[in-house]
Design an enzyme around this catalytic site. Structure first.
Site, PDB file in Angstrom:
ATOM      1  N   GLY A 192     -22.498-111.238 -92.833  1.00 17.34           N
ATOM      2  CA  GLY A 192     -21.436-112.212 -93.093  1.00 17.34           C
ATOM      3  C   GLY A 192     -21.186-112.420 -94.573  1.00 17.34           C
ATOM      4  N   LYS A 203     -29.696-123.666 -85.810  1.00 20.69           N
ATOM      5  CA  LYS A 203     -30.286-123.674 -87.163  1.00 20.69           C
ATOM      6  C   LYS A 203     -31.728-124.148 -87.155  1.00 20.69           C
ATOM      7  CE  LYS A 203     -26.766-121.990 -89.322  1.00 20.69           C
ATOM      8  NZ  LYS A 203     -26.879-120.702 -90.034  1.00 20.69           N
ATOM      9  N   TYR A 239     -24.750-126.126 -83.070  1.00 18.07           N
ATOM     10  CA  TYR A 239     -25.041-125.573 -84.410  1.00 18.07           C
ATOM     11  C   TYR A 239     -26.443-125.988 -84.854  1.00 18.07           C
ATOM     12  CZ  TYR A 239     -24.249-124.707 -89.428  1.00 18.07           C
ATOM     13  OH  TYR A 239     -24.334-124.266 -90.734  1.00 18.07           O
ATOM     14  N   ILE A 259     -21.931-127.316 -98.704  1.00 15.36           N
ATOM     15  CA  ILE A 259     -21.540-126.303 -99.693  1.00 15.36           C
ATOM     16  C   ILE A 259     -20.042-126.017 -99.521  1.00 15.36           C
ATOM     17  CG2 ILE A 259     -22.033-123.970-100.582  1.00 15.36           C
ATOM     18  CD1 ILE A 259     -24.539-125.818-100.588  1.00 15.36           C
ATOM     19  N   SER A 293     -17.379-109.339 -89.523  1.00 12.33           N
ATOM     20  CA  SER A 293     -17.270-109.007 -88.095  1.00 12.33           C
ATOM     21  C   SER A 293     -15.844-108.713 -87.654  1.00 12.33           C
ATOM     22  CB  SER A 293     -17.844-110.133 -87.229  1.00 12.33           C
ATOM     23  OG  SER A 293     -16.982-111.232 -87.191  1.00 12.33           O
TER      24      SER A 293
HETATM   25  P1  NAP Z   1     -18.020-118.873 -93.857  1.00 16.32           P
HETATM   26  O1  NAP Z   1     -17.347-119.126 -95.163  1.00 16.32           O
HETATM   27  O2  NAP Z   1     -17.363-119.302 -92.609  1.00 16.32           O
HETATM   28  O3  NAP Z   1     -18.371-117.313 -93.781  1.00 16.32           O
HETATM   29  C1  NAP Z   1     -19.005-116.799 -92.642  1.00 16.32           C
HETATM   30  C2  NAP Z   1     -19.216-115.305 -92.798  1.00 16.32           C
HETATM   31  O4  NAP Z   1     -19.912-114.854 -91.628  1.00 16.32           O
HETATM   32  C3  NAP Z   1     -17.937-114.510 -92.890  1.00 16.32           C
HETATM   33  O5  NAP Z   1     -18.135-113.413 -93.755  1.00 16.32           O
HETATM   34  C4  NAP Z   1     -17.731-114.017 -91.454  1.00 16.32           C
HETATM   35  O6  NAP Z   1     -16.976-112.817 -91.402  1.00 16.32           O
HETATM   36  C5  NAP Z   1     -19.188-113.775 -91.041  1.00 16.32           C
HETATM   37  N1  NAP Z   1     -19.410-113.755 -89.608  1.00 16.32           N
HETATM   38  C6  NAP Z   1     -19.085-114.696 -88.674  1.00 16.32           C
HETATM   39  N2  NAP Z   1     -19.450-114.285 -87.463  1.00 16.32           N
HETATM   40  C7  NAP Z   1     -20.024-113.077 -87.613  1.00 16.32           C
HETATM   41  C8  NAP Z   1     -20.622-112.138 -86.727  1.00 16.32           C
HETATM   42  N3  NAP Z   1     -20.674-112.357 -85.404  1.00 16.32           N
HETATM   43  N4  NAP Z   1     -21.133-110.982 -87.238  1.00 16.32           N
HETATM   44  C9  NAP Z   1     -21.073-110.729 -88.559  1.00 16.32           C
HETATM   45  N5  NAP Z   1     -20.506-111.567 -89.445  1.00 16.32           N
HETATM   46  C10 NAP Z   1     -20.007-112.722 -88.975  1.00 16.32           C
HETATM   47  O7  NAP Z   1     -19.478-119.553 -93.834  1.00 16.32           O
HETATM   48  P2  NAP Z   1     -20.397-120.119 -95.035  1.00 16.32           P
HETATM   49  O8  NAP Z   1     -20.068-121.535 -95.221  1.00 16.32           O
HETATM   50  O9  NAP Z   1     -20.384-119.171 -96.183  1.00 16.32           O
HETATM   51  O10 NAP Z   1     -21.824-120.075 -94.311  1.00 16.32           O
HETATM   52  C11 NAP Z   1     -22.728-118.996 -94.458  1.00 16.32           C
HETATM   53  C12 NAP Z   1     -24.029-119.375 -93.778  1.00 16.32           C
HETATM   54  O11 NAP Z   1     -24.573-120.554 -94.372  1.00 16.32           O
HETATM   55  C13 NAP Z   1     -23.869-119.706 -92.294  1.00 16.32           C
HETATM   56  O12 NAP Z   1     -24.997-119.256 -91.575  1.00 16.32           O
HETATM   57  C14 NAP Z   1     -23.817-121.204 -92.262  1.00 16.32           C
HETATM   58  O13 NAP Z   1     -24.218-121.738 -91.039  1.00 16.32           O
HETATM   59  C15 NAP Z   1     -24.797-121.533 -93.380  1.00 16.32           C
HETATM   60  N6  NAP Z   1     -24.594-122.881 -93.942  1.00 16.32           N
HETATM   61  C16 NAP Z   1     -23.426-123.220 -94.542  1.00 16.32           C
HETATM   62  C17 NAP Z   1     -23.263-124.509 -95.054  1.00 16.32           C
HETATM   63  C18 NAP Z   1     -22.011-124.946 -95.752  1.00 16.32           C
HETATM   64  O14 NAP Z   1     -21.940-126.130 -96.122  1.00 16.32           O
HETATM   65  N7  NAP Z   1     -21.039-124.087 -95.972  1.00 16.32           N
HETATM   66  C19 NAP Z   1     -24.311-125.424 -94.941  1.00 16.32           C
HETATM   67  C20 NAP Z   1     -25.484-125.043 -94.315  1.00 16.32           C
HETATM   68  C21 NAP Z   1     -25.623-123.763 -93.824  1.00 16.32           C
HETATM   69  P3  NAP Z   1     -15.796-112.615 -90.270  1.00 16.32           P
HETATM   70  O15 NAP Z   1     -14.734-113.603 -90.630  1.00 16.32           O
HETATM   71  O16 NAP Z   1     -15.401-111.210 -90.386  1.00 16.32           O
HETATM   72  O17 NAP Z   1     -16.450-112.927 -88.951  1.00 16.32           O
END
Ligand code: NAP
Length: 252
Positions: free
Chosen positions: A13, A164, A160, A193, A38
């Protein structure tokens, strides 16, 4: 100074958000990186990440691989693309994640299953596909993206939060299984974030979350990437089974 030249990494991702920042940080320190997404629609985003890496001074090599990590076969293909192109997999960052926020009373079975399948199932699939090689080479770094929500909970996020929290238990158990082979397994738990995932949230929910952050601001993807880089490096050689919060003091 951290030097990852000669190491190969898969960041799931990594077409945007935190994953993109991690891919850039690892490549900037010389690692060869597989950027993963994905959906077909995010190919151009993944290409932008690859281009921004190419602009760095002396970065590692980069390839892009589309794969849905919730499917074991696609996760295996993703790891194999790294083995084929770079001849090893040294660093695995399980970052791909989704949310399907709604109160439990309204939650459909599909809303429950999707985050579990991608966040927790994807972590299982990619670890399983990487482990044999890491065990043979007696070196590996696995870093799994948990969340502060998996530790403190949040109304509307039972699915979620369960995925996690599961990642924390999974990481500790795997850390014990593979420690003798010099493979470390750690989790990071970001707070709030600024990414596409949090931009979608209603303003009121964002305000409420920010009230809980002692540093009084949202974090940046790069601030998560810095911690992941450290855990991926030789400098973190004696750290395993830990979960590091990157949350501006939220949940301390
Ligand atoms: P994001 O901006 O929504 O990006 C998610 C990424 O994951 C995208 O590149 C997406 O690509 C990919 N993805 C989704 N489903 C997938 C699958 N089945 N297989 C492969 N790739 C997949 O999310 P983010 O905020 O950067 O979060 C990244 C991680 O940090 C996540 O695990 C999230 O739960 C965790 N996190 C985030 C926050 C926050 O505040 N942002 C806080 C705590 C934890 P596609 O669009 O091509 O699917």
């Amino acid at each position: 100074m951290i030097d990852l030249s000669g190491k190969s990494a898969v960041v799931t991702g990594s077409s945007r958000g935190i994953g993109a920042a991690i891919a850039k940080e690892l490549a900037a320190k010389g690692a060869n990186v597989v950027i993963n997404h994905s959906s077909k629609n995010s190919r151009s985003k993944a290409e932008e990440v690859a281009e921004s890496i190419a602009d760095l001074t002396d970065p590692g090599k980069v390839i892009i691989k589309q794969a849905d990590v919730s499917k074991l076969k696609e996760a295996q293909d993703l790891i194999n693309s790294c083995l084929h192109e770079f001849e090893s997999i040294d660093i695995l960052v399980n970052n791909a994640g989704i949310n399907r926020d709604t109160l439990l009373l309204r939650m459909k079975e599909e809303d429950w299953q999707a985050p579990i399948a991608v966040n927790l199932g994807g972590t299982f699939n990619c670890c399983k596909a990487s482990l044999r090689t890491m065990m043979k080479q007696r070196w590996g770094r696995i870093i799994n993206l948990s969340s502060i929500i998996g530790m403190i909970g949040n109304a509307g996020q039972t699915n979620y939060a369960a995925s996690k929290a599961g990642i924390i238990g999974f990481s500790k158990s795997l850390a014990r299984e593979v420690a003798a082979r010099n493979i470390t397994v750690n989790a990071v738990a970001p707070g709030f974030i600024t990414t596409a995932m949090t931009e979608e949230m209603p303003e009121k929910v964002k305000e409420k979350l920010l009230e809980k952050v002692p540093l009084s601001r949202a974090g940046m993807p790069e601030e998560v990437a810095n911690a992941v880089l450290f855990l991926a490096s030789e400098k973190a050689s004696y750290i395993t089974g830990e979960t590091i919060k990157i949350a501006g003091g939220m949940g301390m």
